[in-house]
Motif scaffolding. Structure first.
Motif, mmCIF file in Angstrom:
data_model
loop_
_atom_site.group_PDB
_atom_site.id
_atom_site.type_symbol
_atom_site.label_atom_id
_atom_site.label_comp_id
_atom_site.label_asym_id
_atom_site.label_seq_id
_atom_site.Cartn_x
_atom_site.Cartn_y
_atom_site.Cartn_z
ATOM 1 N N ASN A 42 0.836 -1.206 0.000
ATOM 2 C CA ASN A 42 0.000 0.000 0.000
ATOM 3 C C ASN A 42 0.874 1.260 0.000
ATOM 4 O OD1 ASN A 42 -2.352 1.527 -0.072
ATOM 5 N ND2 ASN A 42 -2.452 1.691 2.162
ATOM 6 N N HIS A 43 1.879 1.217 -0.876
ATOM 7 C CA HIS A 43 2.790 2.351 -1.030
ATOM 8 C C HIS A 43 3.187 2.393 -2.493
ATOM 9 C CE1 HIS A 43 4.951 5.514 0.944
ATOM 10 N NE2 HIS A 43 6.049 5.185 0.299
ATOM 11 N N HIS A 44 3.011 3.545 -3.140
ATOM 12 C CA HIS A 44 3.022 3.594 -4.595
ATOM 13 C C HIS A 44 4.001 4.637 -5.112
ATOM 14 C CE1 HIS A 44 -0.864 2.108 -3.144
ATOM 15 N NE2 HIS A 44 -0.787 1.279 -4.163
ATOM 16 N N THR A 59 7.974 8.997 -2.147
ATOM 17 C CA THR A 59 7.786 9.851 -0.979
ATOM 18 C C THR A 59 6.513 9.383 -0.279
ATOM 19 O OG1 THR A 59 7.780 12.143 -0.181
ATOM 20 C CG2 THR A 59 6.376 11.655 -2.073
ATOM 21 N N THR A 60 6.328 9.794 0.939
ATOM 22 C CA THR A 60 5.094 9.431 1.647
ATOM 23 C C THR A 60 4.238 10.679 1.767
ATOM 24 O OG1 THR A 60 6.275 7.703 2.857
ATOM 25 C CG2 THR A 60 4.119 8.370 3.716
ATOM 26 N N HIS A 61 3.280 10.788 0.859
ATOM 27 C CA HIS A 61 2.426 11.979 0.816
ATOM 28 C C HIS A 61 1.701 12.172 2.147
ATOM 29 C CE1 HIS A 61 3.169 11.919 -3.501
ATOM 30 N NE2 HIS A 61 2.833 10.633 -3.489
ATOM 31 N N ASP A 62 1.249 11.039 2.716
ATOM 32 C CA ASP A 62 0.473 11.112 3.957
ATOM 33 C C ASP A 62 1.282 11.726 5.099
ATOM 34 O OD1 ASP A 62 -1.397 9.796 2.466
ATOM 35 O OD2 ASP A 62 -1.254 7.889 3.530
HETATM 36 C C1 LIG Z 1 -5.147 5.693 2.044
HETATM 37 C C2 LIG Z 1 -3.824 5.116 1.609
HETATM 38 O O1 LIG Z 1 -3.249 4.357 2.611
HETATM 39 C C3 LIG Z 1 -2.861 6.205 1.224
HETATM 40 O O2 LIG Z 1 -3.410 7.057 0.267
HETATM 41 C C4 LIG Z 1 -1.524 5.658 0.756
HETATM 42 C C5 LIG Z 1 -1.546 4.987 -0.596
HETATM 43 N N1 LIG Z 1 -0.224 4.960 -1.240
HETATM 44 C C6 LIG Z 1 0.701 5.856 -0.943
HETATM 45 N N2 LIG Z 1 1.844 5.908 -1.614
HETATM 46 C C7 LIG Z 1 2.761 6.822 -1.348
HETATM 47 N N3 LIG Z 1 3.919 6.838 -2.056
HETATM 48 N N4 LIG Z 1 2.587 7.718 -0.376
HETATM 49 C C8 LIG Z 1 1.478 7.739 0.375
HETATM 50 O O3 LIG Z 1 1.341 8.570 1.257
HETATM 51 C C9 LIG Z 1 0.475 6.776 0.103
HETATM 52 N N5 LIG Z 1 -0.608 6.738 0.821
#
Ligand SMILES: C[C@H](O)[C@H](O)[C@H]1CNC2=NC(N)=NC(=O)C2=N1
Length: 86
Positions: A42-44, A59-62
């Motif tokens: 769950n990381h893209h 990067t981790t957008h969250d």
């Molecule tokens: C709701 C879900 O967990 C988030 O949107 C995840 C999905 N994949 C993601 N991928 C990346 N690279 N960064 C994130 O912050 C992220 N958040």
């Protein structure tokens, strides 16, 4: 890098790597394998496909920055690329 990821460079809140595959179909197979693992984690990554060259950005957008997940995914991508001769 502070971790063992010599193929990656750090730019601000991002990790970046270029992967050059032997040919276009192989580049697409690499993307497909990355997609499977990205879903599992769950990381893209952001992926820019230019013929047989892939530009990957993590990067981790969250979190608004880099997290362990980015470094984990970077190592996963390195393994996939290496197995495809890239
Ligand atoms: C709701 C879900 O967990 C988030 O949107 C995840 C999905 N994949 C993601 N991928 C990346 N690279 N960064 C994130 O912050 C992220 N958040």
């Amino acid at each position: 890098m502070d971790t063992n990821l010599p193929e990656w460079r750090r730019e601000g809140d991002e990790l970046r790597r270029t992967v050059t595959a032997p040919d276009f179909p192989t580049a697409i197979r690499i993307v497909d394998e990355i997609a499977v693992r990205a879903e599992e984690l769950n990381h893209h990554p952001d992926i820019d496909i230019r013929w047989r060259t892939l530009h990957l950005t993590l990067t981790t957008h969250d979190a608004g920055g880099l997290t362990d997940l980015d470094f984990t995914l970077a190592a996963v991508i390195d393994d996939i690329a290496a197995r495809h001769g890239a």
